[in-house]
Motif scaffolding. Structure first.
Motif, PDB file in Angstrom:
ATOM      1  N   ARG A   1      91.381   4.618 -81.604  1.00  0.00           N
ATOM      2  CA  ARG A   1      90.234   4.718 -82.311  1.00  0.00           C
ATOM      3  C   ARG A   1      89.933   3.298 -82.781  1.00  0.00           C
ATOM      4  NH1 ARG A   1      87.135   8.419 -82.784  1.00  0.00           N
ATOM      5  NH2 ARG A   1      88.734   9.966 -82.756  1.00  0.00           N
TER       6      ARG A   1
ATOM      7  N   ASP B   1      73.341  11.771 -86.363  1.00  0.00           N
ATOM      8  CA  ASP B   1      73.063  10.381 -86.331  1.00  0.00           C
ATOM      9  C   ASP B   1      71.528  10.234 -86.554  1.00  0.00           C
ATOM     10  OD1 ASP B   1      72.003  11.733 -84.107  1.00  0.00           O
ATOM     11  OD2 ASP B   1      72.640  10.023 -82.554  1.00  0.00           O
TER      12      ASP B   1
ATOM     13  N   MET C   1      89.064  13.199 -96.771  1.00  0.00           N
ATOM     14  CA  MET C   1      87.772  12.962 -97.226  1.00  0.00           C
ATOM     15  C   MET C   1      87.828  13.710 -98.621  1.00  0.00           C
ATOM     16  SD  MET C   1      84.284  14.034 -95.108  1.00  0.00           S
ATOM     17  CE  MET C   1      82.710  13.922 -95.881  1.00  0.00           C
TER      18      MET C   1
ATOM     19  N   TYR D   1      92.295   7.664 -91.625  1.00  0.00           N
ATOM     20  CA  TYR D   1      93.293   7.457 -90.518  1.00  0.00           C
ATOM     21  C   TYR D   1      94.573   7.810 -90.638  1.00  0.00           C
ATOM     22  CZ  TYR D   1      89.042   4.696 -89.000  1.00  0.00           C
ATOM     23  OH  TYR D   1      87.761   4.201 -88.559  1.00  0.00           O
TER      24      TYR D   1
ATOM     25  N   LEU E   1      79.842   5.955 -81.697  1.00  0.00           N
ATOM     26  CA  LEU E   1      78.626   6.547 -82.511  1.00  0.00           C
ATOM     27  C   LEU E   1      77.417   6.858 -81.748  1.00  0.00           C
ATOM     28  CD1 LEU E   1      78.629   3.844 -85.592  1.00  0.00           C
ATOM     29  CD2 LEU E   1      79.780   6.069 -85.565  1.00  0.00           C
TER      30      LEU E   1
ATOM     31  N   PRO F   1      78.068   6.100 -91.111  1.00  0.00           N
ATOM     32  CA  PRO F   1      78.531   5.778 -89.639  1.00  0.00           C
ATOM     33  C   PRO F   1      80.170   5.422 -89.818  1.00  0.00           C
ATOM     34  CG  PRO F   1      77.118   4.054 -90.595  1.00  0.00           C
ATOM     35  CD  PRO F   1      76.951   5.384 -91.405  1.00  0.00           C
ATOM     36  N   ARG F   2      80.525   4.973 -90.783  1.00  0.00           N
ATOM     37  CA  ARG F   2      81.997   4.579 -90.771  1.00  0.00           C
ATOM     38  C   ARG F   2      82.926   5.790 -90.839  1.00  0.00           C
ATOM     39  NH1 ARG F   2      83.164  -0.994 -93.801  1.00  0.00           N
ATOM     40  NH2 ARG F   2      84.369  -1.148 -91.933  1.00  0.00           N
ATOM     41  N   LEU F   3      82.282   7.056 -91.543  1.00  0.00           N
ATOM     42  CA  LEU F   3      82.977   8.257 -91.491  1.00  0.00           C
ATOM     43  C   LEU F   3      83.118   8.768 -89.962  1.00  0.00           C
ATOM     44  CD1 LEU F   3      81.582  10.099 -94.819  1.00  0.00           C
ATOM     45  CD2 LEU F   3      83.773   8.638 -94.257  1.00  0.00           C
ATOM     46  N   ARG F   4      81.787   8.572 -89.365  1.00  0.00           N
ATOM     47  CA  ARG F   4      81.770   9.222 -87.921  1.00  0.00           C
ATOM     48  C   ARG F   4      82.706   8.130 -87.026  1.00  0.00           C
ATOM     49  NH1 ARG F   4      76.407   8.800 -85.807  1.00  0.00           N
ATOM     50  NH2 ARG F   4      77.535   9.704 -83.961  1.00  0.00           N
ATOM     51  N   ALA F   5      82.664   6.902 -87.331  1.00  0.00           N
ATOM     52  CA  ALA F   5      83.535   6.228 -86.640  1.00  0.00           C
ATOM     53  C   ALA F   5      84.980   6.578 -86.771  1.00  0.00           C
ATOM     54  CB  ALA F   5      83.370   4.540 -86.849  1.00  0.00           C
ATOM     55  N   ALA F   6      85.299   6.885 -87.930  1.00  0.00           N
ATOM     56  CA  ALA F   6      86.902   7.136 -88.114  1.00  0.00           C
ATOM     57  C   ALA F   6      87.225   8.342 -87.283  1.00  0.00           C
ATOM     58  CB  ALA F   6      87.011   7.351 -89.753  1.00  0.00           C
ATOM     59  N   GLY F   7      86.223   9.112 -86.655  1.00  0.00           N
ATOM     60  CA  GLY F   7      86.406  10.300 -85.865  1.00  0.00           C
ATOM     61  C   GLY F   7      86.552  11.421 -86.286  1.00  0.00           C
ATOM     62  N   LEU F   8      85.708  11.699 -87.581  1.00  0.00           N
ATOM     63  CA  LEU F   8      85.572  12.977 -88.316  1.00  0.00           C
ATOM     64  C   LEU F   8      84.365  13.546 -87.444  1.00  0.00           C
ATOM     65  CD1 LEU F   8      85.273  12.174 -92.251  1.00  0.00           C
ATOM     66  CD2 LEU F   8      87.396  13.035 -90.871  1.00  0.00           C
TER      67      LEU F   8
ATOM     68  N   THR G   1      78.034   4.237 -95.455  1.00  0.00           N
ATOM     69  CA  THR G   1      79.356   4.590 -95.214  1.00  0.00           C
ATOM     70  C   THR G   1      79.497   5.675 -94.192  1.00  0.00           C
ATOM     71  OG1 THR G   1      79.214   5.903 -97.117  1.00  0.00           O
ATOM     72  CG2 THR G   1      80.676   3.999 -97.219  1.00  0.00           C
TER      73      THR G   1
END
Ligand SMILES: Nc1ncnc2c1ncn2[C@@H]1O[C@H](COP(=O)(O)OP(=O)(O)O)[C@@H](O)[C@H]1O
Ligand SMILES: [Mg+2]
Lengths: 261, 249
Positions: A64, B242, B1, A91, A51, B82-89, B80
């Motif tokens: 990931r 961010d 998404m 995912y 992030l 940052p979670r979407l970003r952490a999922a690699g979107l 949510t």
């Protein structure tokens, strides 16, 4: 290594949040990342999760990572089940596989309830379950047990054990030392953006812990003396506590603070 | 998404229903009154729906600016994002996912409003339907991109609320979405072209009332494209994945 940070520096404007951090976690290990508020734990986790980009240094991650940020992030209008689906879809994981996490996180009976109507602990469990919905090889949990009730805490600790048993690397930030002892986790202690100590609990205790007496006076002052002697305490003492060599006393010796402060 | 966006819509369809239902009601109520206004403006015998259908379409499509803005901000409020970003979107996927449902909504809005106008309010396009579709499509793109620009440039949800909703009303009124520009007060006339709605309504008038084809609405289309480009520029310039966004709580 499932996670390896080398020489990582991160600044927020003038403020240095991470100051040359080397940190690595092998597969199957649980590392508790300890440190006072503002030490840089969340920053480290965010960098590992991709992030945040470090200002310098390198980051290598296997797969990931699964991230449970410090603050609860769920869709309040969706049910528990739908929350898991939502992230499973991102995912590419089937709904059925996602729902396998209901049970370990004690959510089965809440599966059809809107997430916004769960208690704090229940939300925290869902929040953590979302992080592992895709069975990541690296799991990053930022204060997963902060403010958690007993059931939530033990569900999360069990899940952490299970994940590590299946070969995942788990990084786990916390303020609760007994939890770390219960997990038998390795420890990395972060202070002002630097890792000032790391190793197994036994190593840390052997290297840094000593017996201490913590004395609290009527005027609110506290003092810490080496040793275990309670002799010669004056009338102005309201409390005296012997702290045996332990993770707590190692933490105290390293940071000058109790872990809960 | 996109599946999750639809899921969120299903759990709370009221705002979307209002955005389609409300203009239908207003169109029905205002069409008779608008007939004489149109006649006074030189369109003797034209049905009032020639003004109310495109007008309400523009005004209520403009609320999609807020819909896009909120779609992004609420994800910050729920933490949510940052979670979407952490999922690699990627940024592109995140934005595409956020625009898809509002795009569907604006499309449905236009289909329903124009369909209702033709079926029940005597709306007739004397010129080219294709011209009408081009204007509608470009205006829809404009409001979606404006929503992104708002989400990118504003930092609190209160700002998004004020700027997008009040902005939509103001620009809709100024641009002739409620009543034709030539029946607005004298002093408003020179500033009306500052509103994108003015240009959309200009094109609609040409195609619906004056028998115009695609070639006749290229001017308004070009201006709408320019507005869209400006909003896209703002969005590209200010959008940061961010960036902190303050919502409620
Ligand atoms: N977005 C930010 N902008 C500016 N400073 C920040 C930001 N996030 C964290 N910090 C600062 O960086 C330091 C480390 O913060 P953080 O990683 O959240 O620590 P911890 O999780 O250990 O409490 C703190 O001094 C904090 O104030
Ligand atoms: Mg933190």
């Amino acid at each position: 290594m499932s996670l390896a940070l080398t020489g990582v520096v991160k600044r927020y404007g003038e403020r240095v949040a991470l100051d040359g951090v080397d940190f690595s976690v092998p597969a199957g290990a649980v590392v508790a990342l300890l440190g006072p508020n503002g030490a840089g734990k969340s920053t480290l986790v965010s960098i590992a999760a991709g992030l945040l980009a470090p200002d310098s240094g390198s980051v290598s991650v296997r797969g990931r990572p699964g991230l449970a940020p410090q603050e609860i992030g769920i869709y309040p209008s969706l049910t528990v089940r739908e929350n898991l689906w939502a992230f499973a879809e991102l995912y590419g994981v089937s709904r059925r596989r996602a729902e396998r996490w209901l049970e370990p996180f004690v959510l089965t009976e809440l599966a059809d309830r809107p997430a916004g109507r769960l208690s704090g602990g229940e939300q925290r469990r869902l929040h953590t379950a979302i992080a592992v919905v895709h069975r990541p090889k690296l799991v990053l949990l930022d204060e997963p047990t902060a403010g958690a009730d007993t059931q939530t805490r033990s569900a999360i600790l069990d899940a952490v054990r299970g994940l590590a048993g299946d070969g995942a690397a788990v990084v786990y930030t916390t303020h609760y030392l007994p939890e770390i002892e219960e997990l038998g986790a390795d420890v990395a202690l972060l202070e002002r953006g630097r890792i000032i100590a790391s190793g197994t609990i036994e190593e840390l205790v052997a290297r840094h812990a000593e017996s201490l007496v913590e004395i609290t006076y009527t005027d609110g002052r506290t003092e810490r003396r080496p040793g275990t002697s309670l002799h010669g305490l004056g009338d102005d003492v309201v409390r005296a506590e012997v702290i045996r060599p332990s993770l707590e006393s190692a933490y105290l010796a390293l940071t000058g603070r109790r872990s809960a402060e | 998404m996109i599946r999750n966006e639809l899921r969120l819509l299903r759990h709370d369809p009221v705002p979307a229903a209002v955005l389609v239902g409300m203009p239908l009601v207003l169109m029905t109520l205002l069409s008779d009154a608008m007939k004489s206004t149109l006649a006074a403006g030189g369109h003797e015998g034209a049905p009032g729906s020639a003004q109310t259908v495109p007008g309400m379409a523009c005004v209520f499509a403009s609320f999609a600016i807020a819909v896009v803005g909120f779609a992004i901000f609420r994800e910050h409020g729920w933490r949510t994002w940052p979670r979407l970003r952490a999922a690699g979107l990627s940024g592109r996927k995140l934005i595409g996912g956020k625009l898809a449902v509002p795009a569907l909504l604006v499309t449905a809005q236009h289909v329903v409003l124009f369909g209702f106008g033709v079926l029940f309010l005597d709306l007739e396009v004397s010129g080219s339907w294709l011209a009408v579709i081009f204007i509608a499509a470009l205006f829809a793109t404009l409001v979606l991109v404006a929503g992104l620009a708002a989400a990118a440039a504003l930092s609190t949800i209160q700002q998004v609320n004020a700027v997008t909703n009040l902005g939509a009303m103001a620009l809709g009124g100024l641009g002739g979405g409620f009543v034709p520009v030539d029946s607005l007060p004298e002093w408003v006339q020179p500033i009306a072209p500052l509103s994108p709605v003015y240009w959309a309504m200009d094109g609609y008038e040409t195609a619906i009332l004056e028998g115009g084809g695609v070639g006749d609405v290229l001017g308004p289309l070009a201006v709408l494209a320019a507005f869209t480009a400006v909003f896209a520029g703002i969005a590209l310039w200010r959008f940061k994945l961010d960036a902190p966004k303050r919502t409620w709580g």
